[in-house]
Design an enzyme around this catalytic site. Structure first.
Site, PDB file in Angstrom:
ATOM      1  N   ASP A  31      39.573 106.435 -15.684  1.00  0.00           N
ATOM      2  CA  ASP A  31      40.355 107.671 -15.841  1.00  0.00           C
ATOM      3  C   ASP A  31      41.571 107.459 -16.748  1.00  0.00           C
ATOM      4  O   ASP A  31      41.900 108.309 -17.581  1.00  0.00           O
ATOM      5  CB  ASP A  31      40.853 108.163 -14.481  1.00  0.00           C
ATOM      6  N   ASP A  35      42.475 109.589 -20.024  1.00  0.00           N
ATOM      7  CA  ASP A  35      43.718 110.357 -20.168  1.00  0.00           C
ATOM      8  C   ASP A  35      44.477 109.937 -21.432  1.00  0.00           C
ATOM      9  O   ASP A  35      45.050 110.772 -22.129  1.00  0.00           O
ATOM     10  CB  ASP A  35      44.615 110.147 -18.941  1.00  0.00           C
ATOM     11  N   SER A  80      28.471 149.028 -14.170  1.00  0.00           N
ATOM     12  CA  SER A  80      28.089 148.494 -12.872  1.00  0.00           C
ATOM     13  C   SER A  80      26.598 148.751 -12.652  1.00  0.00           C
ATOM     14  O   SER A  80      25.891 149.095 -13.597  1.00  0.00           O
ATOM     15  CB  SER A  80      28.950 149.205 -11.846  1.00  0.00           C
ATOM     16  N   LEU A  81      26.125 148.613 -11.430  1.00  0.00           N
ATOM     17  CA  LEU A  81      24.695 148.809 -11.171  1.00  0.00           C
ATOM     18  C   LEU A  81      24.468 149.886 -10.122  1.00  0.00           C
ATOM     19  O   LEU A  81      25.250 150.025  -9.182  1.00  0.00           O
ATOM     20  CB  LEU A  81      24.082 147.495 -10.663  1.00  0.00           C
ATOM     21  N   LYS A 112      21.905 138.503  -7.250  1.00  0.00           N
ATOM     22  CA  LYS A 112      23.152 139.184  -7.597  1.00  0.00           C
ATOM     23  C   LYS A 112      24.287 138.292  -7.093  1.00  0.00           C
ATOM     24  O   LYS A 112      24.550 138.221  -5.891  1.00  0.00           O
ATOM     25  CB  LYS A 112      23.205 140.568  -6.947  1.00  0.00           C
ATOM     26  N   GLU A 167      28.564 135.986 -14.428  1.00  0.00           N
ATOM     27  CA  GLU A 167      29.341 136.051 -13.207  1.00  0.00           C
ATOM     28  C   GLU A 167      29.977 134.684 -12.973  1.00  0.00           C
ATOM     29  O   GLU A 167      29.265 133.673 -12.896  1.00  0.00           O
ATOM     30  CB  GLU A 167      28.400 136.427 -12.044  1.00  0.00           C
ATOM     31  N   LYS A 303      15.560 144.359 -13.186  1.00  0.00           N
ATOM     32  CA  LYS A 303      15.841 144.895 -14.522  1.00  0.00           C
ATOM     33  C   LYS A 303      14.549 145.095 -15.289  1.00  0.00           C
ATOM     34  O   LYS A 303      13.693 144.201 -15.294  1.00  0.00           O
ATOM     35  CB  LYS A 303      16.695 143.885 -15.305  1.00  0.00           C
ATOM     36  N   CYS A 420      37.758 172.878  19.838  1.00  0.00           N
ATOM     37  CA  CYS A 420      38.461 171.973  18.928  1.00  0.00           C
ATOM     38  C   CYS A 420      39.530 171.198  19.707  1.00  0.00           C
ATOM     39  O   CYS A 420      40.357 171.805  20.389  1.00  0.00           O
ATOM     40  CB  CYS A 420      39.114 172.787  17.804  1.00  0.00           C
ATOM     41  N   CYS A 423      43.147 172.589  18.320  1.00  0.00           N
ATOM     42  CA  CYS A 423      43.709 173.932  18.535  1.00  0.00           C
ATOM     43  C   CYS A 423      42.979 174.703  19.634  1.00  0.00           C
ATOM     44  O   CYS A 423      43.365 175.822  19.968  1.00  0.00           O
ATOM     45  CB  CYS A 423      43.685 174.718  17.233  1.00  0.00           C
TER      46      CYS A 423
HETATM   47  S1  IVH Z   1      23.400 143.046 -14.573  1.00  0.00           S
HETATM   48  C1  IVH Z   1      24.389 146.202 -17.702  1.00  0.00           C
HETATM   49  N1  IVH Z   1      22.810 140.869 -13.237  1.00  0.00           N
HETATM   50  O1  IVH Z   1      27.083 142.848 -10.132  1.00  0.00           O
HETATM   51  C2  IVH Z   1      24.213 144.983 -16.869  1.00  0.00           C
HETATM   52  N2  IVH Z   1      24.855 141.946 -12.721  1.00  0.00           N
HETATM   53  O2  IVH Z   1      27.448 145.495  -8.899  1.00  0.00           O
HETATM   54  C3  IVH Z   1      24.693 145.172 -15.489  1.00  0.00           C
HETATM   55  N3  IVH Z   1      26.209 140.815 -11.016  1.00  0.00           N
HETATM   56  O3  IVH Z   1      29.235 144.192 -12.567  1.00  0.00           O
HETATM   57  C4  IVH Z   1      24.889 143.936 -14.715  1.00  0.00           C
HETATM   58  N4  IVH Z   1      24.816 139.135 -10.668  1.00  0.00           N
HETATM   59  O4  IVH Z   1      29.310 141.667 -12.217  1.00  0.00           O
HETATM   60  C5  IVH Z   1      23.709 141.851 -13.418  1.00  0.00           C
HETATM   61  N5  IVH Z   1      22.170 138.926 -12.159  1.00  0.00           N
HETATM   62  C6  IVH Z   1      23.058 139.882 -12.340  1.00  0.00           C
HETATM   63  C7  IVH Z   1      24.260 139.932 -11.600  1.00  0.00           C
HETATM   64  C8  IVH Z   1      25.145 141.000 -11.826  1.00  0.00           C
HETATM   65  C9  IVH Z   1      25.978 139.674 -10.327  1.00  0.00           C
HETATM   66  C10 IVH Z   1      27.397 141.679 -10.846  1.00  0.00           C
HETATM   67  C11 IVH Z   1      28.005 142.158 -12.159  1.00  0.00           C
HETATM   68  C12 IVH Z   1      28.049 143.648 -12.043  1.00  0.00           C
HETATM   69  C13 IVH Z   1      27.947 143.861 -10.573  1.00  0.00           C
HETATM   70  C14 IVH Z   1      27.377 145.237 -10.257  1.00  0.00           C
END
Ligand code: IVH
Length: 700
Positions: A31, A35, A80-81, A112, A167, A303, A420, A423
């Site tokens: 180390d 460094d 988001s999803l 996810k 993520e 997807k 209610c 009242c």
């Molecule tokens: S796809 C347009 N894939 O979940 C693409 N999201 O609840 C949309 N997330 O904001 C996202 N794992 O931060 C995708 N395998 C994955 C994921 C993922 C985690 C998160 C992501 C998103 C959130 C939505």
């Protein structure tokens, strides 16, 4: 050896050591030697910044400079999803998509990851920015901290321009270890995600580095469309080739298992192949694997694989139409039903609420859970004293799910009272729901006033439900319109109400006079006319309250249902509401108080939306904006949201002369403080004539 040669040599040598250490856990040098070389390289880089490699190993070490996380606009949609809670809902997503397309599709299934969403921007293969999701349009630049994550490549295998979504997360074992080492209990994080979120926002990247975060990347957006692969699995294998970390637990769905396997192999990826109809066994398998994974996942993401189909389906405001998240059933716990209280909402809706023995669930202690209505109680055959199972639906609102054990006290299924609880008026049934029909019922009135003043509506500071109840009981507030006529100075001394509260309240009320018509309209609390409904009515031609009153008076739903998004029931609600003497009376009083009851049609409507996605607060007084609400209007016109107090969600504080604690709050929370001059140049008013309140012209 000249500086360039030495920098090149040290860079390459340290990279070899780093790779060996992080990928295989092997230290090639002690180390202290590492460094020494690293310090020497840092020093040379400081002397000759032009010679520094963009992926220098010193960037991983972090620095002690203070990060300020400037805001940056995303160049890709960071959405988001959409969510599903059952295997049927996922299968339904498959078949709906296939039906819409009229051809066969395939779907990738990923874990996810429960972490922090990040977008990595690369130019010519070099990491130039790492940006948090933010509001989807604007996020914070956290590059220095993200560079300390070893699995984030600083330089790609090819010089591509690409944005990559991933993520950032922390392995469970690292979370346990770091938390155990934290002596101050208050500083311990509740879960790996919270610890990650904290690390990503550390002021010094040298501190962020101490949290060994990781990343899984799952989407790639090439600036050059030509370079974009034709399907998702090829995107994943390309990302892998470029140097990104891809989650190895991939599954792939097609009409048959064989076809799914063929496609996966074609892309050169490992993964599990499934036929569509095997969705339930896949979900079961993942659900049981979940707890033994080394990191937290909160669901599965499905997807559409084919990119041309994705393009055709596109996006809603909130999510892509080509993906869906299956959320795992939320955690459940057992509790005893101690009693049921009955709440009366602002619309008169009666909601039974379960009072349960304090129960730990998903990181918090729960004492109350919703029971929806009488029908729901009947379905559960729920009685006081029963042992019940509690869940957090969608991980937010706790609900009573089922009865596990019946009580031994002889209690039978609970029945809502006939009258209610507030009242005493007889409760009426509408559909499966129960209502108190008394418009003057104190709980309804308090609910209406609190709703009107809430931060999403007229945003009148300090006028929350508790304060409203105090003023109601004191006889000061008995209607929404009383807000603008009551003499609050008489209220000082009421329990919990001091001079300061009153002056903040009076300011808040004054500021609320400047809110646009759409906000006033949605604040009235007419059923189904929230923010979106109000906007729809206004853009559909009902841009003044009088037009709404006139059309409602005629009783014909046609002019309303002709507006996209407004159905027969909503139209009937509108007509009923704008014919009711009580609401008409409130409207007249609000008109007299000077609220905006017509949408402003001015040139400013086309103002450039430079503040879109931003949340502004103002403090102090201004030369150019008198009253202050004029400054608020300038912000709102340009797409910004305005709030009356500084919170962690506030992005800017417009600070004039004087002002109180807001500036200190902003400094503490790192909110950007903008002075009047700077603001004027932002909105392009410098050198322009701006009329003051008296209609005179003030010259800047
Ligand atoms: S796809 C347009 N894939 O979940 C693409 N999201 O609840 C949309 N997330 O904001 C996202 N794992 O931060 C995708 N395998 C994955 C994921 C993922 C985690 C998160 C992501 C998103 C959130 C939505």
């Amino acid at each position: 050896m000249n500086a360039k040669e030495e920098i090149d040599r040290l860079t390459n040598e340290l990279k070899v050591y780093q790779d060996k250490y992080y990928k295989e856990g092997i230290s090639l040098v002690p180390d202290s030697e590492y460094d020494r070389l690293s310090d020497r390289l840092s020093m040379l880089e400081k002397e000759h910044p032009e010679l520094m490699h963009p992926d220098s190993p010193t960037l991983r070490v972090g620095s002690d400079l203070t990060n300020d996380f400037p805001e940056v606009r995303h160049t890709i949609p960071v959405l988001s999803l959409d969510k599903a809670y059952s295997d049927e809902a996922v299968l339904d997503f498959f078949s709906r998509s296939i039906e819409k397309e009229g051809g066969m599709l395939s779907f990738a299934a990923e874990e996810k990851i429960d972490g922090i969403s990040m977008v990595l921007y690369y130019e010519k293969g070099i990491l130039v920015r790492a940006v948090t999701r933010g509001n989807g349009e604007i996020g914070n630049d956290v590059t220095a901290n993200v560079m300390t994550i070893r699995s984030v490549p600083l330089k790609l295998a090819e010089p591509v321009d690409i944005a990559v979504r991933g993520e950032v997360f922390l392995h469970k074992a690292d979370f346990e270890r770091l938390n155990a080492a934290e002596n101050d209990e208050a500083k311990r994080a509740a879960n790996p995600r919270n610890l990650t979120a904290g690390a990503i926002r550390r002021q010094k990247s040298s501190e962020a580095r101490l949290v060994p975060m990781d990343i899984f990347c799952y989407e790639g957006f090439w600036s050059d469309r030509q370079e974009t692969p034709l399907d998702h699995i090829t995107i994943l294998s390309t990302l892998k080739r470029l140097g990104f970390n891809i989650n190895p637990h991939l599954a792939f769905f097609a009409e048959t298992k064989e076809e799914a396997g063929r496609k996966l192999r074609g892309a050169g990826l490992e993964g599990d192949a499934y036929a569509f109809r095997e969705i339930d066994s896949y979900i079961k398998k993942k659900t049981s694997e979940r707890s033994s994974l080394p990191y937290e996942i909160d669901g599965l993401v499905f997807k559409i694989n084919e990119l041309d189909v994705r393009d055709r389906l596109g996006y809603t405001e909130h999510h892509p139409r080509w993906a869906i998240a299956y959320k795992f059933e939320s955690p459940q716990a057992e509790a005893r039903l101690l009693g049921i209280t009955v709440q009366v909402g602002r619309t008169g809706r009666i909601t039974p609420v379960a009072e349960i023995s304090p129960t730990k669930l998903g990181g918090s202690t729960i004492r109350r859970a919703t029971l929806h209505n009488q029908e729901y109680i009947n379905e559960l055959e729920l009685a006081i004293g029963d042992t019940v199972s509690i869940s957090k639906r969608g991980d937010v609102i706790p609900a009573v799910e089922s009865v596990i054990d019946k009580n031994e006290d002889g209690n039978t299924t609970y029945k809502l009272p006939a009258t209610c609880p507030c009242c005493g008026t007889e409760i009426v049934q509408v559909g499966g729901l129960q209502y108190c029909p008394n418009y003057r019922c104190p709980d309804q009135v308090k609910g209406r006033i609190s709703y009107f003043a809430s931060s999403d509506q007229m945003d009148i500071d300090t006028l929350g439900p508790k304060t409203v109840a105090i003023f109601y009981d004191a006889g000061l507030l008995r209607n929404i319109e009383d807000i603008y006529t009551a003499d609050f100075s008489a209220a000082s001394g009421l329990p919990g109400i001091g001079d300061k509260t009153i002056s903040i309240l009076q300011n808040g009320i004054k500021e609320s006079l400047g809110r646009p018509f759409s906000t006033v309209l949605s604040s009235l609390g007419v059923a189904e006319i929230g923010k979106k409904g109000a906007e729809m009515l206004i853009s559909g031609g009902f841009d003044t309250i009088d037009k709404l009153i006139d059309a409602s008076g005629k009783g014909d739903t046609a002019p309303f249902v002709s507006i996209a998004g407004i159905g027969e029931t909503t139209a009937e609600n509108i007509i009923k509401a704008f014919r009711s003497p009580e609401l008409l009376c409130t409207i007249e009083a609000l008109r007299a108080a000077g609220l905006h009851l017509a949408a402003e049609k001015d040139v400013d409507e086309v103002a450039e939306q430079i503040f879109a996605g931003e949340v502004w607060c103002i403090t102090g007084s201004f030369k150019a904006f008198n009253p202050r609400s004029k400054a608020l209007k300038e912000i709102e016109k340009r797409g910004g949201r305005t709030v009356s107090s500084v919170t962690s969600r506030t992005t800017h504080l417009l600070a004039g002369e004087g002002g109180g604690s807001k500036r200190a709050d902003a400094e503490r929370l790192g909110v950007k403080i903008v002075g009047e001059d700077e603001f004027l140049s932002m909105i392009g008013s410098k050198g322009h004539d701006v009329p003051d309140d008296g209609g005179q012209l003030l010259l800047f």
